[in-house]
Design a protein around this motif. Structure first.
Motif, PDB file in Angstrom:
ATOM      1  N   SER A  77      17.982   2.732  15.028  1.00 45.27           N
ATOM      2  CA  SER A  77      18.527   2.220  16.663  1.00 45.27           C
ATOM      3  C   SER A  77      17.577   0.870  17.152  1.00 45.27           C
ATOM      4  O   SER A  77      17.195   1.213  16.134  1.00 45.27           O
ATOM      5  N   GLU A  78      18.336   0.026  18.108  1.00 44.44           N
ATOM      6  CA  GLU A  78      17.175  -0.539  17.877  1.00 44.44           C
ATOM      7  C   GLU A  78      15.935  -0.706  18.394  1.00 44.44           C
ATOM      8  O   GLU A  78      15.558   0.656  19.792  1.00 44.44           O
ATOM      9  N   ARG A  80      12.466   0.175  21.102  1.00 41.71           N
ATOM     10  CA  ARG A  80      12.501   0.138  21.930  1.00 41.71           C
ATOM     11  C   ARG A  80      11.200  -1.085  22.398  1.00 41.71           C
ATOM     12  O   ARG A  80      10.462  -0.538  21.500  1.00 41.71           O
ATOM     13  N   THR A  95       8.726  -7.622  21.789  1.00 38.02           N
ATOM     14  CA  THR A  95      10.014  -7.958  21.524  1.00 38.02           C
ATOM     15  C   THR A  95      10.409  -7.601  20.159  1.00 38.02           C
ATOM     16  O   THR A  95       9.751  -8.411  19.586  1.00 38.02           O
ATOM     17  N   ALA A  96      11.032  -7.091  19.093  1.00 35.63           N
ATOM     18  CA  ALA A  96      11.027  -6.660  18.138  1.00 35.63           C
ATOM     19  C   ALA A  96      11.515  -8.148  17.278  1.00 35.63           C
ATOM     20  O   ALA A  96      11.577  -8.849  17.806  1.00 35.63           O
ATOM     21  N   THR A  98      12.619  -9.723  15.398  1.00 36.75           N
ATOM     22  CA  THR A  98      14.118  -9.867  14.109  1.00 36.75           C
ATOM     23  C   THR A  98      14.744 -11.196  15.382  1.00 36.75           C
ATOM     24  O   THR A  98      15.372 -11.454  14.876  1.00 36.75           O
ATOM     25  N   GLU A  99      14.140 -11.212  16.639  1.00 39.67           N
ATOM     26  CA  GLU A  99      14.598 -12.555  17.313  1.00 39.67           C
ATOM     27  C   GLU A  99      13.568 -13.649  17.091  1.00 39.67           C
ATOM     28  O   GLU A  99      12.439 -13.030  17.112  1.00 39.67           O
ATOM     29  N   ARG A 119       6.898  -7.138  15.761  1.00 40.38           N
ATOM     30  CA  ARG A 119       6.859  -7.323  16.612  1.00 40.38           C
ATOM     31  C   ARG A 119       5.442  -8.461  16.938  1.00 40.38           C
ATOM     32  O   ARG A 119       4.534  -8.852  16.803  1.00 40.38           O
TER      33      ARG A 119
END
Length: 145
Positions: A77-78, A80, A95-96, A98-99, A119
């Protein structure tokens, strides 16, 4: 309570009745059918089959998979958003990674061997919090079962 089964039909095709006290469509409902001696309905049989399939997939996971993700299989799952323990005015903080980088002042915090994904954090106290969290997540998980 009566269950009507047509002549020539098997007990497995009997339909659920209203007010029979069974949670139809759940593994619990399947067990309630068994306990009450009532023929299984299709929804309860499917729920029980799905639960057993999920259990068996986790059981077949390799030792490495079980130690890494406690036997869970499938797509992860993504992650949180992690609060930093204080109010941070930047919504992108935590935020992760990956963004893409949302703000120029954000730094990525990643620790090799950590269960915490990389993160983006604000430089300073937020990044220190992220670093500590990632380092803690490198410690082995102890099952207390």
């Amino acid at each position: 309570m009566t269950t009507t089964v047509r002549a020539g039909a098997s007990a497995a095709v009997a339909g659920p009745e209203r007010g029979d006290g069974i949670d139809h469509g759940t593994p619990r409902g399947y067990r309630q059918h068994h306990a009450k001696g009532v023929p299984y309905c299709g929804r309860c049989r499917k729920a029980n089959r799905d639960e057993k399939r999920s259990y068996n997939e986790a059981k077949r996971a390799s030792a490495a998979q079980q130690s890494w993700n406690r036997g869970k299989v499938g797509t992860p799952s993504e992650p949180r958003l992690r609060p930093t323990g204080r109010e941070c005015p930047d919504a992108a903080c935590g935020t992760a990674a990956t963004e893409p980088q949302a703000s120029a002042h954000l730094v990525v915090v990643a620790v090799d061997g950590s269960r915490e994904p990389a993160r983006w954090y604000c430089a300073g106290p937020c990044a220190a919090y992220g670093q500590a969290l990632a380092e803690i997540r490198t410690l082995p998980v102890v099952d207390r079962a």
